[in-house]
Design a protein around this motif. Structure first.
Motif, PDB file in Angstrom:
ATOM      1  N   MET A 174       3.783   9.982   4.216  1.00  0.00           N
ATOM      2  CA  MET A 174       3.451  10.224   2.306  1.00  0.00           C
ATOM      3  C   MET A 174       4.523  10.547   2.131  1.00  0.00           C
ATOM      4  SD  MET A 174       0.802   7.592   3.097  1.00  0.00           S
ATOM      5  CE  MET A 174       0.223   7.189   3.674  1.00  0.00           C
ATOM      6  N   VAL A 175       4.484  12.417   2.772  1.00  0.00           N
ATOM      7  CA  VAL A 175       5.821  13.229   2.102  1.00  0.00           C
ATOM      8  C   VAL A 175       6.599  12.732   1.815  1.00  0.00           C
ATOM      9  CG1 VAL A 175       6.619  15.284   2.918  1.00  0.00           C
ATOM     10  CG2 VAL A 175       4.679  15.130   4.105  1.00  0.00           C
ATOM     11  N   HIS A 176       7.331  11.953   2.423  1.00  0.00           N
ATOM     12  CA  HIS A 176       8.483  11.486   1.785  1.00  0.00           C
ATOM     13  C   HIS A 176       7.876   9.914   0.318  1.00  0.00           C
ATOM     14  CE1 HIS A 176      10.114  12.144   5.717  1.00  0.00           C
ATOM     15  NE2 HIS A 176      11.166  12.876   4.354  1.00  0.00           N
ATOM     16  N   ASN A 177       6.786   9.496   0.185  1.00  0.00           N
ATOM     17  CA  ASN A 177       6.638   8.276  -0.996  1.00  0.00           C
ATOM     18  C   ASN A 177       5.795   9.575  -1.905  1.00  0.00           C
ATOM     19  OD1 ASN A 177       7.647   6.948   1.512  1.00  0.00           O
ATOM     20  ND2 ASN A 177       5.761   6.117   1.815  1.00  0.00           N
ATOM     21  N   LEU A 178       6.113  11.236  -1.641  1.00  0.00           N
ATOM     22  CA  LEU A 178       5.511  11.263  -2.751  1.00  0.00           C
ATOM     23  C   LEU A 178       5.465  10.908  -3.814  1.00  0.00           C
ATOM     24  CD1 LEU A 178       4.481  14.689  -1.849  1.00  0.00           C
ATOM     25  CD2 LEU A 178       3.283  13.067  -1.440  1.00  0.00           C
ATOM     26  N   GLN A 179       6.754  11.157  -4.269  1.00  0.00           N
ATOM     27  CA  GLN A 179       7.616  10.485  -5.580  1.00  0.00           C
ATOM     28  C   GLN A 179       8.302   9.292  -5.905  1.00  0.00           C
ATOM     29  OE1 GLN A 179       7.819  13.397  -7.119  1.00  0.00           O
ATOM     30  NE2 GLN A 179       7.571  15.164  -5.136  1.00  0.00           N
ATOM     31  N   THR A 180       7.680   8.757  -4.677  1.00  0.00           N
ATOM     32  CA  THR A 180       8.082   7.789  -5.749  1.00  0.00           C
ATOM     33  C   THR A 180       6.817   5.708  -5.290  1.00  0.00           C
ATOM     34  OG1 THR A 180       8.111   6.665  -2.463  1.00  0.00           O
ATOM     35  CG2 THR A 180      10.163   7.179  -4.357  1.00  0.00           C
ATOM     36  N   ASP A 181       6.779   5.057  -4.842  1.00  0.00           N
ATOM     37  CA  ASP A 181       5.898   3.640  -4.446  1.00  0.00           C
ATOM     38  C   ASP A 181       4.852   4.144  -5.068  1.00  0.00           C
ATOM     39  OD1 ASP A 181       4.880   1.993  -2.207  1.00  0.00           O
ATOM     40  OD2 ASP A 181       3.734   3.687  -1.050  1.00  0.00           O
ATOM     41  N   GLU A 182       3.452   4.462  -4.860  1.00  0.00           N
ATOM     42  CA  GLU A 182       2.830   4.373  -5.505  1.00  0.00           C
ATOM     43  C   GLU A 182       1.427   5.352  -6.504  1.00  0.00           C
ATOM     44  OE1 GLU A 182       0.185   2.541  -1.154  1.00  0.00           O
ATOM     45  OE2 GLU A 182       0.031   4.892  -1.567  1.00  0.00           O
ATOM     46  N   ILE A 220      -6.550   0.267  -7.705  1.00  0.00           N
ATOM     47  CA  ILE A 220      -7.217  -0.186  -6.500  1.00  0.00           C
ATOM     48  C   ILE A 220      -7.007  -1.432  -6.430  1.00  0.00           C
ATOM     49  CG2 ILE A 220      -9.716  -1.329  -6.127  1.00  0.00           C
ATOM     50  CD1 ILE A 220     -10.935   0.631  -7.702  1.00  0.00           C
ATOM     51  N   SER A 221      -5.976  -2.623  -7.126  1.00  0.00           N
ATOM     52  CA  SER A 221      -5.251  -3.944  -6.898  1.00  0.00           C
ATOM     53  C   SER A 221      -4.236  -3.294  -5.668  1.00  0.00           C
ATOM     54  CB  SER A 221      -5.443  -4.358  -7.594  1.00  0.00           C
ATOM     55  OG  SER A 221      -4.712  -5.980  -7.628  1.00  0.00           O
ATOM     56  N   VAL A 222      -3.734  -1.977  -6.545  1.00  0.00           N
ATOM     57  CA  VAL A 222      -2.198  -2.260  -5.839  1.00  0.00           C
ATOM     58  C   VAL A 222      -2.865  -1.869  -4.051  1.00  0.00           C
ATOM     59  CG1 VAL A 222      -0.317  -0.462  -5.571  1.00  0.00           C
ATOM     60  CG2 VAL A 222      -1.066  -1.801  -7.914  1.00  0.00           C
ATOM     61  N   LEU A 223      -3.646  -0.187  -4.303  1.00  0.00           N
ATOM     62  CA  LEU A 223      -3.555   0.422  -3.322  1.00  0.00           C
ATOM     63  C   LEU A 223      -4.718  -0.409  -1.735  1.00  0.00           C
ATOM     64  CD1 LEU A 223      -3.484   2.854  -4.094  1.00  0.00           C
ATOM     65  CD2 LEU A 223      -5.072   4.073  -3.560  1.00  0.00           C
ATOM     66  N   VAL A 224      -5.492  -0.880  -2.105  1.00  0.00           N
ATOM     67  CA  VAL A 224      -6.311  -1.965  -1.333  1.00  0.00           C
ATOM     68  C   VAL A 224      -5.844  -3.605  -1.285  1.00  0.00           C
ATOM     69  CG1 VAL A 224      -8.326  -3.837  -1.304  1.00  0.00           C
ATOM     70  CG2 VAL A 224      -8.461  -1.504  -1.922  1.00  0.00           C
ATOM     71  N   GLY A 225      -4.737  -3.720  -2.082  1.00  0.00           N
ATOM     72  CA  GLY A 225      -3.776  -5.516  -1.755  1.00  0.00           C
ATOM     73  C   GLY A 225      -2.889  -5.829  -1.083  1.00  0.00           C
ATOM     74  N   ARG A 226      -2.047  -4.156  -0.840  1.00  0.00           N
ATOM     75  CA  ARG A 226      -1.191  -4.216  -0.033  1.00  0.00           C
ATOM     76  C   ARG A 226      -1.724  -3.559   1.392  1.00  0.00           C
ATOM     77  NH1 ARG A 226       3.227   0.844  -2.475  1.00  0.00           N
ATOM     78  NH2 ARG A 226       3.232  -0.883  -3.861  1.00  0.00           N
ATOM     79  N   ARG A 227      -2.555  -2.851   1.442  1.00  0.00           N
ATOM     80  CA  ARG A 227      -2.885  -2.598   2.665  1.00  0.00           C
ATOM     81  C   ARG A 227      -3.797  -3.922   3.099  1.00  0.00           C
ATOM     82  NH1 ARG A 227      -1.763   2.145   0.228  1.00  0.00           N
ATOM     83  NH2 ARG A 227      -1.586   3.476   1.992  1.00  0.00           N
ATOM     84  N   TYR A 228      -4.293  -4.806   2.550  1.00  0.00           N
ATOM     85  CA  TYR A 228      -5.119  -5.993   3.313  1.00  0.00           C
ATOM     86  C   TYR A 228      -3.934  -7.155   3.825  1.00  0.00           C
ATOM     87  CZ  TYR A 228      -6.991 -10.833   3.127  1.00  0.00           C
ATOM     88  OH  TYR A 228      -6.788 -11.854   3.491  1.00  0.00           O
ATOM     89  N   ILE A 265     -11.756  -7.125  -5.701  1.00  0.00           N
ATOM     90  CA  ILE A 265     -11.454  -6.330  -6.379  1.00  0.00           C
ATOM     91  C   ILE A 265     -12.183  -5.574  -7.335  1.00  0.00           C
ATOM     92  CG2 ILE A 265      -8.763  -5.384  -7.102  1.00  0.00           C
ATOM     93  CD1 ILE A 265      -7.655  -6.767  -5.441  1.00  0.00           C
ATOM     94  N   ASP A 266     -12.521  -6.975  -8.645  1.00  0.00           N
ATOM     95  CA  ASP A 266     -13.177  -7.458  -8.865  1.00  0.00           C
ATOM     96  C   ASP A 266     -14.584  -5.381  -8.800  1.00  0.00           C
ATOM     97  OD1 ASP A 266     -11.753  -7.965 -10.648  1.00  0.00           O
ATOM     98  OD2 ASP A 266     -13.066 -10.114 -11.142  1.00  0.00           O
ATOM     99  N   ALA A 267     -15.077  -6.051  -7.727  1.00  0.00           N
ATOM    100  CA  ALA A 267     -16.526  -5.770  -7.688  1.00  0.00           C
ATOM    101  C   ALA A 267     -16.468  -4.546  -7.136  1.00  0.00           C
ATOM    102  CB  ALA A 267     -16.830  -6.456  -5.855  1.00  0.00           C
ATOM    103  N   ILE A 268     -15.553  -3.963  -6.440  1.00  0.00           N
ATOM    104  CA  ILE A 268     -15.029  -2.729  -6.279  1.00  0.00           C
ATOM    105  C   ILE A 268     -14.747  -1.674  -7.584  1.00  0.00           C
ATOM    106  CG2 ILE A 268     -13.205  -0.662  -5.158  1.00  0.00           C
ATOM    107  CD1 ILE A 268     -12.828  -3.583  -2.561  1.00  0.00           C
ATOM    108  N   THR A 269     -14.268  -2.083  -8.306  1.00  0.00           N
ATOM    109  CA  THR A 269     -13.488  -1.940  -9.636  1.00  0.00           C
ATOM    110  C   THR A 269     -14.737  -1.581 -10.528  1.00  0.00           C
ATOM    111  OG1 THR A 269     -11.335  -2.618  -9.623  1.00  0.00           O
ATOM    112  CG2 THR A 269     -12.670  -1.625 -12.067  1.00  0.00           C
ATOM    113  N   ARG A 270     -15.698  -2.286  -9.834  1.00  0.00           N
ATOM    114  CA  ARG A 270     -17.387  -2.106 -11.344  1.00  0.00           C
ATOM    115  C   ARG A 270     -17.995  -0.803 -10.243  1.00  0.00           C
ATOM    116  NH1 ARG A 270     -17.314  -7.560 -11.243  1.00  0.00           N
ATOM    117  NH2 ARG A 270     -18.645  -7.764 -10.045  1.00  0.00           N
TER     118      ARG A 270
END
Lengths: 211, 211, 211, 211
Positions: D82-90, D102-110, D201-206
């Motif tokens: 994460m240290v190197h990704n701070l400025q980039t990525d998510e 949420i879609s980006v964070l969860v979708g990527r891991r899935y 994702i909709d559900a988590i968002t709600r």
DNA sequence: CATGAATGAGCGTTCATTCAT
DNA sequence: AATGAATGAACGCTCATTCAT
């Protein structure tokens, strides 16, 4: 190591060895002496020698062959070919007294062992469990050698300088006590100071003098 | 083995052992003495003891624990707890001369070693590569022991019966030569005939007598 | 442990167990939860229970039987015999809103898991690698159960209180997120504070409410 | 396997591996995932890899080293440095709403977990009993990472898009419910259909939207 | 029922040795 | 000649299970 190798290099066993092969022998002496043959691995020896493990086997056939390459020169050196030395060396001169005789015999062996402590340790450890090797050691002393040695004993005894025992008993005490003294010192990694060497030789001399 | 076990059984270490556990110790003494600890396998020991291999580990924890169970009684027997023996045993009497003193000290150890040849061989082989054990042996001789022993030396020296050396040098010669003699005999599986024993003790006595 | 046993004791599985047998179960729950079933030894369990190892096998047949004795009550308790509960318990009442429904279903399971953390951990670890057990879990929910549960869903949906999804998708989100929350808390050995419990149930309720 | 290896091969951990060594990793992933680490034998892994058992140990040191070689890439991939990704990525972009975030964070891991199901199963099973590994996972999220993530939370909350909870509670619900959903799917070897993904994702968002 | 010594299959691991490169 | 990956027999050791007491 330098010392050990110095000795081994004088033996024709190592003529024609490449640098890597010599490095293997050096490393093996180190490792065998430190941990015992059975507890040493060819992997460690190769690593310490900075060569690939396969070299050990292409040169020495197997692990045992490496041990033999270290042990055989000892057999030849500490028990030098007596036949050739009969006329020269230890028995060519006439000893004027028992002390001088002991001093030469024991002192020479001590110098050798001190210079080759690690190789000697390997050799002795092997002798303890290896009956064949033990018989080889005995075989290095041909009949003629005993005749000369015992002749020397007889001569000293006639001149009233040696205890009135069987020659073989005299020899046993001489070897056993000298080996105990030298081995004991080596066990604790200590040299015997010159003054103490003198005392030890004096003591053995008294021990073998007539009552 | 019978002899070895006789000794070991007198040591409380083996109280409460089952027959199978004793059989393991017997077999281990045989195998360790014949091939050395490192070259012995627990499989062979178990087979020779007529026992499942697992018994070795449930009783002794590991292979090393089996070695310790054999070695520890040696430590206790050959180097008995000197602290408790100070007033009794070897130093309670007054020796009229050096020979008597040596005869008791050396003779007693020889008898022990003769009766426990295989166990002794295991012990000595272990001492050579085991610095810790070496220190344990040294630690069994407390300060007070040396004071008494050296006091005895001083006494003999004042009466003109002991060589004028450092006490520690006297002790070194005594131990080293005796060990060499006994070890040499054991190496070739030979007993020392009573007549020769007398000769050896005479020789050591002369060696340590004043010039 | 007291808590775990309290639960297990309510199961008739443990009726007629002797004190020692109960001690074995207690010890097994401790050890299995701490190290996993495969990494636990019957020796350690017996030692911790203060009984001889043989007792485990005379009562439970083998190690697996001991695990089953722990796991089976879970199967019966966390998924109580639905047939008997159909008319009573969770579905006998009419829920006035989604939140109340979720609160009862999830809250009850959380209480159970909190009280039986170690047993649950053992159960879950087993479920992960045991397809048979997984199918047993599914089989604990008879057809009638789903009918009632889904009927409840349909009812809530018709009243505009439940998202317009497949009933099985609703159920999946409900179980999965609740399991994730409870499991996550247990993984770090932390209780969920009452305030946070409220928040979690609120969140799940929103998640399953119509958009 | 092909999928798993595809991932692992992108990790530099496996650069320089021989074919046989890769085969070991492939076989180990299969076997560990099927039976669990503790129930898998190196013998079986070697057999399945078509390789001598010794290879496992010459390359990976021990069985645990093989597990680490599988697990470490997971640590690096799912929780990238994460240290190197701070400025980039998510965190480099600005999310217009909570759902996108949420879609980006969860979708990527899935996506990652779906492609590496077996490796993930091994990883999770290990995490359950391995406190050290759990702390390693936590340690991969440095202070700065939380600051950025929580900053994003704060931003969304100020815009009225995020529930008014502690940031850590928000995060806990997010991770726990996502993990429960993904884990639940994996437990029954099922993919989550795109339509269902949207629903989740909709559900988590709600769930994380203001009341 | 209770005990724990005894069992032995199977485990993880080491290491001398081989051999394709 | 030199390399080191590969091999597999043998090792020390664990542990579920049995059974005589």
């Amino acid at each position: 190591m330098a010392q050990d190798l110095e000795l081994l290099l004088h033996d024709n066993t190592f003529a024609g060895y490449t640098d890597k092969q010599l490095a293997i022998v050096e490393a093996a002496v180190d490792v065998f002496a430190a941990k015992g043959y059975a507890n040493s691995s060819t992997h460690e020896i190769a690593k310490r020698a900075g060569v690939a493990e396969g070299n050990i086997f292409s040169k020495f056939g197997n692990k045992r062959g490496l041990l033999d390459a270290i042990i055989n020169p000892v057999l030849r050196s500490i028990f030098p070919d007596m036949v050739h030395n009969l006329q020269t060396d230890e028995f060519q001169r006439h000893y004027t007294n028992l002390r001088e005789f002991i001093s030469v015999l024991v002192g020479r062996r001590y110098e050798f062992m001190k210079s080759n402590a690690r190789v000697m340790k390997i050799f002795i450890a092997e002798v303890v469990y290896n009956t064949d090797l033990r018989q080889k050691v005995v075989a290095r002393f041909p009949e003629g050698y005993w005749q000369l040695l015992f002749g020397e004993f007889d001569d000293l005894r006639q001149r009233g300088m040696l205890v009135d025992w069987d020659n073989s008993t005299v020899m046993f005490y001489l070897i056993a006590s000298a080996a105990g003294i030298i081995g004991g010192a080596m066990l604790f990694n200590q040299e015997i100071a010159p003054h103490t060497q003198t005392q030890m030789i004096d003591a053995i001399t008294r021990a073998l003098s007539p009552a």
